[in-house]
Every structure is written in C-alpha cells, then in structure tokens.
Scaffold this motif. Structure first.
Motif, PDB file in Angstrom:
ATOM      1  N   ASP A 181     -25.687 -56.811 -28.696  1.00 57.32           N
ATOM      2  CA  ASP A 181     -25.805 -56.641 -30.142  1.00 57.32           C
ATOM      3  C   ASP A 181     -26.538 -55.340 -30.422  1.00 57.32           C
ATOM      4  O   ASP A 181     -27.762 -55.285 -30.336  1.00 57.32           O
ATOM      5  CB  ASP A 181     -26.574 -57.825 -30.759  1.00 57.32           C
ATOM      6  N   LYS A 182     -25.798 -54.303 -30.741  1.00 60.84           N
ATOM      7  CA  LYS A 182     -26.416 -52.991 -30.947  1.00 60.84           C
ATOM      8  C   LYS A 182     -26.222 -52.518 -32.384  1.00 60.84           C
ATOM      9  O   LYS A 182     -25.155 -52.701 -32.966  1.00 60.84           O
ATOM     10  CB  LYS A 182     -25.820 -51.959 -29.987  1.00 60.84           C
ATOM     11  N   ILE A 183     -27.274 -51.917 -32.935  1.00 57.86           N
ATOM     12  CA  ILE A 183     -27.189 -51.297 -34.252  1.00 57.86           C
ATOM     13  C   ILE A 183     -26.670 -49.873 -34.061  1.00 57.86           C
ATOM     14  O   ILE A 183     -27.160 -49.136 -33.202  1.00 57.86           O
ATOM     15  CB  ILE A 183     -28.579 -51.256 -34.920  1.00 57.86           C
ATOM     16  N   ASN A 184     -25.690 -49.497 -34.884  1.00 59.42           N
ATOM     17  CA  ASN A 184     -25.114 -48.152 -34.752  1.00 59.42           C
ATOM     18  C   ASN A 184     -25.988 -47.142 -35.492  1.00 59.42           C
ATOM     19  O   ASN A 184     -25.698 -46.723 -36.612  1.00 59.42           O
ATOM     20  CB  ASN A 184     -23.680 -48.127 -35.304  1.00 59.42           C
ATOM     21  N   ILE A 185     -27.073 -46.762 -34.843  1.00 60.80           N
ATOM     22  CA  ILE A 185     -28.038 -45.866 -35.470  1.00 60.80           C
ATOM     23  C   ILE A 185     -27.455 -44.469 -35.683  1.00 60.80           C
ATOM     24  O   ILE A 185     -27.813 -43.770 -36.639  1.00 60.80           O
ATOM     25  CB  ILE A 185     -29.341 -45.793 -34.626  1.00 60.80           C
ATOM     26  N   ASN A 186     -26.534 -44.060 -34.809  1.00 56.88           N
ATOM     27  CA  ASN A 186     -25.932 -42.719 -34.949  1.00 56.88           C
ATOM     28  C   ASN A 186     -25.130 -42.595 -36.242  1.00 56.88           C
ATOM     29  O   ASN A 186     -25.129 -41.539 -36.886  1.00 56.88           O
ATOM     30  CB  ASN A 186     -25.039 -42.409 -33.748  1.00 56.88           C
ATOM     31  N   MET A 187     -24.457 -43.658 -36.630  1.00 56.10           N
ATOM     32  CA  MET A 187     -23.715 -43.642 -37.887  1.00 56.10           C
ATOM     33  C   MET A 187     -24.675 -43.516 -39.063  1.00 56.10           C
ATOM     34  O   MET A 187     -24.427 -42.770 -40.019  1.00 56.10           O
ATOM     35  CB  MET A 187     -22.868 -44.906 -38.026  1.00 56.10           C
ATOM     36  N   LEU A 188     -25.791 -44.225 -38.980  1.00 57.59           N
ATOM     37  CA  LEU A 188     -26.785 -44.147 -40.059  1.00 57.59           C
ATOM     38  C   LEU A 188     -27.357 -42.736 -40.178  1.00 57.59           C
ATOM     39  O   LEU A 188     -27.570 -42.227 -41.282  1.00 57.59           O
ATOM     40  CB  LEU A 188     -27.916 -45.156 -39.809  1.00 57.59           C
ATOM     41  N   ILE A 189     -27.611 -42.114 -39.023  1.00 57.86           N
ATOM     42  CA  ILE A 189     -28.129 -40.736 -39.030  1.00 57.86           C
ATOM     43  C   ILE A 189     -27.108 -39.790 -39.666  1.00 57.86           C
ATOM     44  O   ILE A 189     -27.464 -38.927 -40.481  1.00 57.86           O
ATOM     45  CB  ILE A 189     -28.470 -40.280 -37.596  1.00 57.86           C
ATOM     46  N   THR A 190     -25.834 -39.984 -39.335  1.00 54.34           N
ATOM     47  CA  THR A 190     -24.765 -39.143 -39.891  1.00 54.34           C
ATOM     48  C   THR A 190     -24.703 -39.272 -41.412  1.00 54.34           C
ATOM     49  O   THR A 190     -24.634 -38.274 -42.146  1.00 54.34           O
ATOM     50  CB  THR A 190     -23.406 -39.535 -39.291  1.00 54.34           C
ATOM     51  N   TYR A 191     -24.753 -40.513 -41.907  1.00 54.47           N
ATOM     52  CA  TYR A 191     -24.672 -40.745 -43.344  1.00 54.47           C
ATOM     53  C   TYR A 191     -25.930 -40.271 -44.067  1.00 54.47           C
ATOM     54  O   TYR A 191     -25.885 -39.914 -45.237  1.00 54.47           O
ATOM     55  CB  TYR A 191     -24.423 -42.223 -43.636  1.00 54.47           C
ATOM     56  N   LEU A 192     -27.046 -40.295 -43.347  1.00 52.84           N
ATOM     57  CA  LEU A 192     -28.293 -39.783 -43.926  1.00 52.84           C
ATOM     58  C   LEU A 192     -28.203 -38.265 -44.103  1.00 52.84           C
ATOM     59  O   LEU A 192     -28.511 -37.731 -45.180  1.00 52.84           O
ATOM     60  CB  LEU A 192     -29.475 -40.136 -43.019  1.00 52.84           C
ATOM     61  N   LYS A 193     -27.776 -37.586 -43.064  1.00 50.32           N
ATOM     62  CA  LYS A 193     -27.691 -36.114 -43.109  1.00 50.32           C
ATOM     63  C   LYS A 193     -26.645 -35.646 -44.120  1.00 50.32           C
ATOM     64  O   LYS A 193     -26.836 -34.621 -44.788  1.00 50.32           O
ATOM     65  CB  LYS A 193     -27.366 -35.569 -41.721  1.00 50.32           C
ATOM     66  N   SER A 194     -25.531 -36.389 -44.230  1.00 49.72           N
ATOM     67  CA  SER A 194     -24.478 -35.988 -45.176  1.00 49.72           C
ATOM     68  C   SER A 194     -24.745 -36.498 -46.585  1.00 49.72           C
ATOM     69  O   SER A 194     -23.978 -36.228 -47.508  1.00 49.72           O
ATOM     70  CB  SER A 194     -23.126 -36.525 -44.697  1.00 49.72           C
ATOM     71  N   LYS A 195     -25.836 -37.261 -46.729  1.00 51.71           N
ATOM     72  CA  LYS A 195     -26.226 -37.842 -48.020  1.00 51.71           C
ATOM     73  C   LYS A 195     -25.098 -38.694 -48.614  1.00 51.71           C
ATOM     74  O   LYS A 195     -24.870 -38.704 -49.822  1.00 51.71           O
ATOM     75  CB  LYS A 195     -26.652 -36.764 -49.015  1.00 51.71           C
ATOM     76  N   ASN A 196     -24.409 -39.414 -47.727  1.00 55.98           N
ATOM     77  CA  ASN A 196     -23.329 -40.294 -48.168  1.00 55.98           C
ATOM     78  C   ASN A 196     -23.916 -41.686 -48.427  1.00 55.98           C
ATOM     79  O   ASN A 196     -23.974 -42.549 -47.540  1.00 55.98           O
ATOM     80  CB  ASN A 196     -22.222 -40.364 -47.118  1.00 55.98           C
ATOM     81  N   ARG A 197     -24.346 -41.879 -49.649  1.00 56.29           N
ATOM     82  CA  ARG A 197     -25.056 -43.106 -50.028  1.00 56.29           C
ATOM     83  C   ARG A 197     -24.189 -44.350 -49.824  1.00 56.29           C
ATOM     84  O   ARG A 197     -24.661 -45.374 -49.319  1.00 56.29           O
ATOM     85  CB  ARG A 197     -25.498 -42.998 -51.492  1.00 56.29           C
ATOM     86  N   LYS A 198     -22.907 -44.266 -50.215  1.00 59.90           N
ATOM     87  CA  LYS A 198     -22.025 -45.416 -50.154  1.00 59.90           C
ATOM     88  C   LYS A 198     -21.830 -45.900 -48.721  1.00 59.90           C
ATOM     89  O   LYS A 198     -21.951 -47.105 -48.429  1.00 59.90           O
ATOM     90  CB  LYS A 198     -20.669 -45.074 -50.781  1.00 59.90           C
ATOM     91  N   LEU A 199     -21.537 -44.981 -47.805  1.00 60.23           N
ATOM     92  CA  LEU A 199     -21.315 -45.375 -46.411  1.00 60.23           C
ATOM     93  C   LEU A 199     -22.610 -45.835 -45.738  1.00 60.23           C
ATOM     94  O   LEU A 199     -22.596 -46.742 -44.899  1.00 60.23           O
ATOM     95  CB  LEU A 199     -20.686 -44.210 -45.635  1.00 60.23           C
ATOM     96  N   PHE A 200     -23.724 -45.205 -46.104  1.00 53.94           N
ATOM     97  CA  PHE A 200     -25.017 -45.635 -45.571  1.00 53.94           C
ATOM     98  C   PHE A 200     -25.296 -47.079 -46.000  1.00 53.94           C
ATOM     99  O   PHE A 200     -25.709 -47.914 -45.187  1.00 53.94           O
ATOM    100  CB  PHE A 200     -26.123 -44.711 -46.080  1.00 53.94           C
ATOM    101  N   LYS A 201     -25.037 -47.363 -47.274  1.00 51.47           N
ATOM    102  CA  LYS A 201     -25.262 -48.721 -47.789  1.00 51.47           C
ATOM    103  C   LYS A 201     -24.360 -49.726 -47.091  1.00 51.47           C
ATOM    104  O   LYS A 201     -24.795 -50.834 -46.743  1.00 51.47           O
ATOM    105  CB  LYS A 201     -25.020 -48.744 -49.297  1.00 51.47           C
ATOM    106  N   ASN A 202     -23.110 -49.352 -46.855  1.00 54.46           N
ATOM    107  CA  ASN A 202     -22.183 -50.240 -46.146  1.00 54.46           C
ATOM    108  C   ASN A 202     -22.697 -50.578 -44.751  1.00 54.46           C
ATOM    109  O   ASN A 202     -22.585 -51.717 -44.277  1.00 54.46           O
ATOM    110  CB  ASN A 202     -20.799 -49.596 -46.037  1.00 54.46           C
ATOM    111  N   GLU A 203     -23.249 -49.559 -44.078  1.00 55.39           N
ATOM    112  CA  GLU A 203     -23.761 -49.767 -42.722  1.00 55.39           C
ATOM    113  C   GLU A 203     -24.978 -50.690 -42.733  1.00 55.39           C
ATOM    114  O   GLU A 203     -25.130 -51.562 -41.856  1.00 55.39           O
ATOM    115  CB  GLU A 203     -24.118 -48.415 -42.096  1.00 55.39           C
ATOM    116  N   ILE A 204     -25.847 -50.516 -43.724  1.00 53.21           N
ATOM    117  CA  ILE A 204     -27.021 -51.389 -43.861  1.00 53.21           C
ATOM    118  C   ILE A 204     -26.583 -52.818 -44.157  1.00 53.21           C
ATOM    119  O   ILE A 204     -27.155 -53.777 -43.631  1.00 53.21           O
ATOM    120  CB  ILE A 204     -27.955 -50.864 -44.976  1.00 53.21           C
ATOM    121  N   GLN A 205     -25.555 -52.971 -44.973  1.00 56.45           N
ATOM    122  CA  GLN A 205     -25.051 -54.314 -45.278  1.00 56.45           C
ATOM    123  C   GLN A 205     -24.518 -55.005 -44.025  1.00 56.45           C
ATOM    124  O   GLN A 205     -24.678 -56.218 -43.861  1.00 56.45           O
ATOM    125  CB  GLN A 205     -23.955 -54.222 -46.346  1.00 56.45           C
TER     126      GLN A 205
END
Length: 500
Positions: free
Chosen positions: A289-313
């Motif tokens: 069970d791994k959290i995809n932290i790299n995706m979160l970092i990508t969405y943080l740097k690109s300031k993509n709020r919607k995709l970041f929120k989806n990943e957190i959900q």
C-alpha cells in the motif's frame, strides 16, 4: 456490590433474626458467618476477613468492645455496628471512641436494620471511590483492605469526537451520566458507577462494579450502548475502549493506564467505535500500500489544484477503507506534507507550522469531506508566496476584518466568506489573525458571543436559555449550552443560579 458481613450475638433467636432481615433487605450484603461469643468470632473473623462486623456489646467470654479492639489490630479498616440496649448506654459511649460506624438499639426493628445497612453501603461506596481515585493518580497506592468488595470491575474509557480537542463542547459525563446508572450490566442486580473526569471534557472514564464475575461485557450491553447513541447523539462520533472483567484494584490501575494508550489507536477517524482493551486495533501498514507522493509533488509544482485534490481524495479513501485511526491519519498527513514542504515555495517560511496545522485540521473535522477542505488550505499555503510580516501594513489590513466581526458576530460568519470579502487567502487570514490577535478567528467570534450571553443573563432575570442561544446566533439550545460551558467554565443554568 457484595459486602461480606459477620454477626456476633449471644442470643440465638436474635442473631438469626438479624441475619434473616439482612438477607431480606439488601442483596448487597452477604452474611458469611456468625458466633455467640467474642472468642469464637475472633478466630473466624481472622480467616473470613469480613468487611462489616455487627456485634452485641455485652457477651460472655469476650465483650463486644474487646472484640472490636482485637479486630482493629488485625484490620483497622473493618466497619463495626454495635448492638445495645438502653441500660448499656455507657458501653455505647465507649464504642464511639473506637470509631464504630453505627448502632442497633434493642428491640431491633426492620426499619433500624434497613437504615444501618444503607449507611454502611454508602460508606463502602465512598471508600471504593476514594481508593479508585487514588489509584488512578498513583499506581503504587495500596488500597484499604476492605475496599475491594466487588467481585468484578469493568472500565469504560469514552471519547466523544476527537482526543485532540482540548476545549470541547461535548461533555461526556452529561452524556453518560443519565445512561449507565439505569443500564443492566450482564443482568446484574447490583452495580455502582464511578466517573473519573479528564482535563478534556469530551473524555471520561466510567468504572462499573458488579458482584458477578463477568470476564466480558454482554453483546446486549454493547447493542444498548450503540442504540442509545444512535437515538440521542447521532451527530457525534464516539470511541469506547472497554476492559475485561477486573478482580483486583491493582488490575484496575494497570488497565486504566493501558486503556488510555489504547484509545489513541482506536479512535477511527469519521466513525464510531467500541472495542475491548485486549482486542484493540492491530492496524499495520502493508508494503504493497503505497502513497503516490511523486504525483502529489508534480501537482504541487504545477499548481494543479483539481488533480492534487483528486489524489488526496484517493488517499482518504484508502484511510477510510482501512478504518485508520485519527492518530495514524495525522501521522500519514504529516509525513506526506513534510515531503511536499521541501518542494514548496514556502519551504523557508517559519510561520508554516506543519504539525500544528494538521492537528488543528483533525481537531475540527469529523468527516473526510470536511478534512479535504482543511487539507486544501494547507495546499494553498504551500503554493502561495505570501508570508506574514511584522509590520503595521499587515495589522492595518486586518482592522476591517476585526471591525466587521465585531458588528456581525451573531450572524453565521464563515472563514471562507471573510477571506473572499476582504481579499485574503484563507490560510493567510487564519495565520495572520492568530498572530496579531493571539486567538483563532473561531475562538474570537465564540468569545464575543459568550460575553453577550453573559450580559443578557445578568441583565434580564426572566430570559430563557433558548432565547439567549437564539440572540447569540445558535439555533440549537443544547449545543449553545455546551459551547458556553466550554468557554466560560460554567453552564448557563449555573450562571442563572449565581446571578440570583
């Protein structure tokens, strides 16, 4: 409660009559022996160790007073009741110097015995309570010998909402105080309830004593508890950790400590939970069970709020499916955001107190839907270059906010509305307000409301609590009372009494 009792009376018919009346009048008392003289009684009492000794004053071989003196050498905590007649008044006076609890005057009536038994029962209950409280403070405390008059105890450690809440409006004792005294514990006909409050009003330890040696609480008991909450407090999440049957005060102390630690692992975020101490949550992370932290970092740097929120959900769905505890949700979020912070424009911003912000979010949220909004505020912190400077410009920009709150605090003001109204980022406004005012916006508004409530109560003798609640912006009188007590230290009804 099972109070072991011994009766000493040289006249058999009177002795048998006393024993019969005790058994008829109260199931809390168990006569474990009797004797016609002090010498025989003393030898049996050494072996049987009764809690209560009822003895005649004048007897052959050894008087009741001499018997009391000898027993006190063996166990100074024994409770004594003397049997006396009018012409033995001098003996009765001497008995008082031996700290005899009560007396029965011949001829002995049913009413006299009933009155004495109730006095002893209350004394035993008070001593048990005193010993329990001392044990909870000091595990090395040695309880008085005769205080362990239950065959079994059960500890209930209860938490309404979140253990992290320091000033909760949820008063556990009020919730459970009306419930447990009327609930049968495994169909036991006799039980006593002891409440041990905590610094947080939303936590409470309930100790239930029963003279039945029950190792586990019945399923019926658990079902009744769940039904009670569902019917009366459906809006509140609760966690109850229950010990197995405990048969000694030492076990009581040990289980009290263990149950406190166990609670942290068993408060399931967003859900209610009832668990047994020895069957507590065994959750552990799986390597798959791994959290995809790299995706979160990508969405943080690109300031993509919607995709970041989806990943957190997705992460929250993972937590919910695993019934993850509040403590583990907190640790997971702290680990995630500590990594994200390193990739943030605010990495050097000392005002971004990560652990505090996550704890604050968990303290004020009871569902994952609520929590996602708080987490997105953290996201805004990480992508924003705004910082809180120590200058008059920042302070001046807050003045209109404070003035608006001071005028409209009885209305339903939300933090998001305030931020939009005055052009602030929500997280920035929260941090700036707390820095310059010393308290959060929520507390600032609540205190204004409670100060108004106090003035209304003091200035209007005939005002009703529901009208005070309505005047201060609360539609729910019960919730208003909880917030009032949490903020002001006393309940509205207590303030009404103090006013008079």
């Amino acid at each position: 409660m099972s109070i072991k009792t011994y009766v000493v009376e040289d006249i058999k018919i009177l002795r048998d009559n006393i024993i019969k009346k005790i058994h008829l009048l109260s199931s809390d008392f168990k006569v474990i022996g009797s004797a016609s003289n002090g010498i025989t009684a003393l030898e049996e009492i050494k072996q049987l160790k009764p809690v209560v000794v009822i003895t005649d004053i004048k007897m052959p071989v050894m008087s009741g007073l001499d018997l009391i003196r000898e027993i006190k050498k063996l166990n100074p905590h024994t409770i004594f009741v003397i049997i006396s007649s009018y012409n033995n008044f001098e003996y009765a006076k001497e008995a008082l110097t031996l700290q005899v609890t009560d007396y029965l005057l011949k001829p002995i009536t049913t009413e006299n015995i009933e009155e004495v038994l109730e006095k002893i029962r209350q004394k035993c209950k008070g001593i048990i309570k005193e010993n329990i409280y001392k044990l909870m403070i000091n595990p090395d405390y040695l309880p008085q010998d005769y205080a362990s008059i239950f065959d079994a105890y059960h500890i209930f450690h209860i938490c309404i909402g979140n253990k992290r809440i320091e000033n909760s409006c949820h008063d556990c004792k009020e919730f459970f105080g009306d419930y447990y005294p009327y609930l049968s514990l495994n169909n036991s006909s006799s039980q006593d309830i002891f409440f041990i409050p905590h610094a947080r009003s939303n936590e409470l330890t309930v100790i239930i004593g029963s003279y039945k040696k029950n190792k586990r609480i019945s399923d019926e008991f658990i079902q009744q508890t769940q039904s009670y909450f569902k019917d009366n407090y459906a809006d509140f999440n609760y966690t109850i950790v229950i010990s197995r049957g405990i048969t000694s005060f030492k076990q009581l102390s040990q289980n009290y400590i263990e149950i406190g630690y166990s609670l942290l692992d068993n408060i399931i975020f967003s859900k209610s939970n009832i668990v047994f101490l020895h069957d507590s949550n065994k959750y552990s992370d799986s390597k798959n069970d791994k959290i995809n932290i790299n995706m979160l970092i990508t969405y943080l740097k690109s300031k993509n709020r919607k995709l970041f929120k989806n990943e957190i959900q997705k992460i929250f769905l993972y937590c919910e499916e695993r019934n993850m505890s509040q403590e583990k949700v907190a640790n997971l979020l702290k680990n995630i955001f500590s990594i994200l912070q390193e990739h943030s424009v605010n990495f050097d911003n000392k005002m971004l107190k990560l652990e505090y912000l996550i704890d604050d979010a968990l303290s004020n949220c009871f569902t994952y839907t609520e929590l996602i909004e708080k987490i997105m505020d953290l996201y805004n912190n990480l992508i924003s270059k705004e910082s809180i400077d120590d200058n008059s410009e920042t302070l001046n920009s807050l003045n209109p906010v404070i003035e608006y709150i001071d005028r409209h605090y009885c209305e339903n003001i939300s933090l998001n509305e305030l931020a939009d109204m005055f052009g602030f980022n929500v997280s920035y406004l929260s941090r700036a307000f707390k820095k310059y005012q010393g308290v959060s916006i929520t507390y600032y508004i609540t205190k204004l409301k409670m100060d108004l409530a106090v003035n209304l109560i003091k200035e209007n003798p005939s005002i009703l609590i529901k009208d005070v609640a309505k005047a201060t912006g609360y539609s729910n009188q019960y919730y208003f009372s909880k917030v009032f007590k949490s903020t002001m230290g006393i309940s509205p009804s207590e303030m009404f009494k103090d006013r008079t």
